[in-house]
Write an enzyme that holds these catalytic residues in place. Structure first.
Site, PDB file in Angstrom:
ATOM      1  N   ASP A  65      10.913  37.442 -52.223  1.00 44.24           N
ATOM      2  CA  ASP A  65      11.452  36.596 -53.289  1.00 44.24           C
ATOM      3  C   ASP A  65      12.859  37.034 -53.690  1.00 44.24           C
ATOM      4  OD1 ASP A  65       9.084  35.271 -53.255  1.00 44.24           O
ATOM      5  OD2 ASP A  65       8.347  36.047 -55.161  1.00 44.24           O
ATOM      6  N   ASP A  68       1.911  29.225 -49.229  1.00 46.68           N
ATOM      7  CA  ASP A  68       2.301  30.594 -49.551  1.00 46.68           C
ATOM      8  C   ASP A  68       1.205  31.596 -49.197  1.00 46.68           C
ATOM      9  OD1 ASP A  68       3.640  32.736 -50.603  1.00 46.68           O
ATOM     10  OD2 ASP A  68       3.974  31.841 -52.564  1.00 46.68           O
TER      11      ASP A  68
END
Length: 667
Positions: free
Chosen positions: A478, A422
């Site tokens: 997200d 990430d």
């Protein structure tokens, strides 16, 4: 025709003059209304003109948007709503993608707003604005980019029942897409008996979908699996049926063995190659057979999209060893493993610090990662982990920057099978290099680890994710459990499909169905049942990784049926590996299609509007012709044969998924 007005367009101002003069004087007879230049309407003021209603006076709680929440009278960040230096006291600050539906009931005659990207993003972002009235687009802008002059939109609402205001991204993702419907004003109809109000999609009972699992044995999941020779091999044959079940296999490659009681294949391939293993499962209700293609070679992982579970959308920072073990237990107990779900992935917050030699250490929540991996592997499942190419993870824990080889070696020792890498604190100006460094580190260890790039679509990662060795790559920010977020992300994937192929998949983020919550306090998903069907249909058509983000111990019947429909999952796991793209778009209805390995087409008919509409898939648009059989995959029901096209009534925010053609399986 759709109409667009710039603020500086005096010609348009003149065109609006007569109309606005009549409409804004609702108390006087229309014919006697004095002429009023619309430029005299102070859309930035505090008081609405007589006979008008600021749109931000209605309830905005039902407005859907992909990021943040709608704001009345301020920007989406809560700052004064500002376009080209001018502050507006009324309006709606929102974010692409978003939709507000207004029930007009014939009570309004005109809509006016100034549209643009709020100054707070300082020249960044790109968006389009659309006004739809009773199902038709009546006004829209071209793509507006940060720094462009705002534009005025007006729409005639005379006699209209419903108006929808939509904001879409400009084709480059939603980052910085802070949109303002500044000075949004409804001119009300004289003699109205009610005022306009917000419209929200009604909560409907779960739509009918196929339910339950047959007691007769069946084999599901991927038809092809790959591994690197001389590295540990683990594959659970996904099977359902009344037990006890007994497994067998013919033509397994050398080095692999099958446990007949568990259906778990272990060992290690001895060489590169392709093998067609004949699997069998037998139980009290009969026997089922299926061919599994096993591919040996370098970088042959994830030949179909990964199916599994990730901890973040349910537990976030509350994840610990016990919850991971519980997820593995319920993956088997619920039957999900029998339908092909195999990964149990730990997201952020497992990390502690590093020892004097730079070795990563787990925190007290995960006292023994190797023991946890052994527990998961014993069930035939695989364990995933999380890190960052930056010095810190998104949650502020230890990242892998400068320790890539050490971390990859540690993960291999522990028995990790999947890593989500990430971006977060990474400061590299070269978007590829940090991922190339970890790819090299993973190649150097003696364990197969699926490599998931989490990069949010910066720099069009889908164009180079395969080049740097990614097995999948995040194409979006997200996701949250709202229609605006899910639909904005899902329908925004069109065009990415040409960059995906077996072993390399676009990842629009995890599933938001079931009971979730991003921490200790959980709630049922806010997606309505039809929206959840749209979610699964889009993700399966697009060959997206399916990583469940809910508490597996709290799944109700609908959630389980949604996740275990084998005919729907087969579209996602299709060995041809050619994801769907948008075929046609008609108003709020869209058709997406993809070819399948057996010569048929998988076609999704979607309705992004709030009420049921008919959608049509025409053969000429999907590469079919003549008369073709059509099967409804959610219902697992043959619908008959159709010539040249297929039409279905699709619920608001819903989807219909069909398979068109006569299948002819290659193996």
């Amino acid at each position: 025709m759709p109409q667009v007005w710039t603020l500086r367009n005096a010609v348009v101002a003149a065109r609006l003059c007569a109309c606005a003069a009549a409409l804004l004087c609702a108390a006087a007879p229309l014919a006697a209304a004095p002429a009023l230049d619309p430029r005299s309407i102070d859309l930035s003021g505090a008081d609405a003109p007589r006979g008008c209603l600021w749109l931000d006076a209605i309830d905005l709680s039902g407005m859907e948007q992909e990021w943040g929440s709608p704001h009345a009278g301020t920007s989406v960040d809560g700052n004064p709503m500002t376009l080209a230096g001018k502050v507006y006291r009324h309006g709606i600050g929102t974010h692409a993608h978003s939709e507000l539906a207004v029930e007009l009931k014939g009570a309004a005659v005109t809509f006016i707003a100034v549209c643009g990207l709020d100054d707070e993003r300082k020249g960044l972002g790109s968006i389009t604005f659309h006004v739809r009235v009773d199902g038709k687009t009546v006004a829209e802008t071209a793509v507006l980019r940060g720094g462009d002059a705002p534009q005025m939109l007006t729409a005639d609402l005379t006699g209209a029942r419903r108006m929808s205001l939509l904001v879409s991204d400009g084709g480059d993702g939603i980052n910085n897409d802070h949109a303002d419907w500044a000075g949004a004003l409804l001119v009300l109809a004289p003699g109205r008996t009610a005022d306009p109000q917000a419209f929200s999609v009604p909560v409907e009972p779960p739509p009918p979908i196929a339910s339950g699992t047959s007691p007769a044995p069946a084999i599901h999941g991927p038809r092809v699996v790959g591994a690197t020779p001389r590295r540990p091999f683990l594959f659970l044959v996904p099977a359902t049926g009344e037990g006890p079940l007994v497994f067998s296999a013919r033509n397994l490659p050398e080095g692999l063995v099958l446990d007949p009681a568990t259906g778990i294949i272990t060992g290690a391939l001895r060489e590169d190659g392709e093998w067609f293993a004949e699997l069998s499962v037998k139980g009290p209700r009969g026997e089922a057979r299926r061919t599994l293609m096993i591919v040996g070679g370098t970088h042959k992982l994830a030949l179909t999209p990964p199916l599994g579970w990730n901890s973040w959308n349910v537990w976030a920072g509350a994840i610990d060893d016990a919850k991971v073990r519980q997820a593995a237990d319920w993956m088997v107990k619920s039957g999900l493993a029998g339908h092909g779900f195999q990964y149990i992935n730990i997201d952020d917050t497992w990390e502690a610090d590093r020892d004097a030699g730079g070795e990563i250490r787990t925190n007290r929540k995960f006292p023994d990662m190797k023991a946890l991996a052994d527990y998961v592997h014993a069930k035939g499942l695989k364990l995933g982990i999380y890190s960052s190419p930056g010095p810190k993870t998104c949650a502020g824990f230890e990242g892998s920057y400068g320790h890539e080889q050490q971390d990859a070696a540690a993960w291999a020792r522990w028995g990790i099978d999947y890593v989500k890498y990430d971006w977060c604190s990474c400061k590299s100006k070269d978007l590829k290099e940090p991922y190339e460094i970890m790819r090299a580190a993973l190649d150097a260890v003696d364990r197969d680890i699926v490599y998931s790039l989490c990069q949010y679509g910066m720099g069009k990662v889908w164009e180079w994710g395969a080049e740097v060795g990614g097995n999948c790559w995040r194409t979006t920010g997200d996701i949250t459990d709202s229609w605006g977020s899910m639909a904005g992300i899902g329908f925004g994937q069109d065009g990415h499909e040409k960059f995906a192929s077996p072993g390399h998949w676009n990842d629009p983020d995890m599933l938001v169905v079931g009971t979730l919550g991003w921490g200790p306090s959980l709630h049922p998903t806010k997606l309505k049942p039809n929206e959840q069907i749209t979610h699964m249909t889009l993700w399966c058509l697009q060959s997206s990784p399916l990583l469940i983000g809910c508490d597996l111990s709290q799944m109700d019947r609908f959630t389980l049926d949604l996740l275990t429909n084998d005919e729907v999952l087969a579209v996602n796991q299709d060995p041809l590996g050619k994801p769907a793209g948008r075929t046609t778009e008609d108003g709020r209805c869209e058709v997406w299609s993809r070819p399948l390995w057996d010569g048929t087409k998988a076609v999704g008919l979607f309705n992004r509007g709030p009420s049921a509409e008919k959608a049509t898939a025409k053969w000429q648009h999907i590469g079919a012709s003549g008369t073709q059989p059509v099967r409804d995959l959610w219902l697992q029901k043959d619908l008959g044969s159709f010539t040249d096209s297929f039409t279905a009534t699709v619920p608001g925010h819903g989807a219909v998924l069909v398979k068109i053609g006569t299948p002819d399986e290659p193996w």
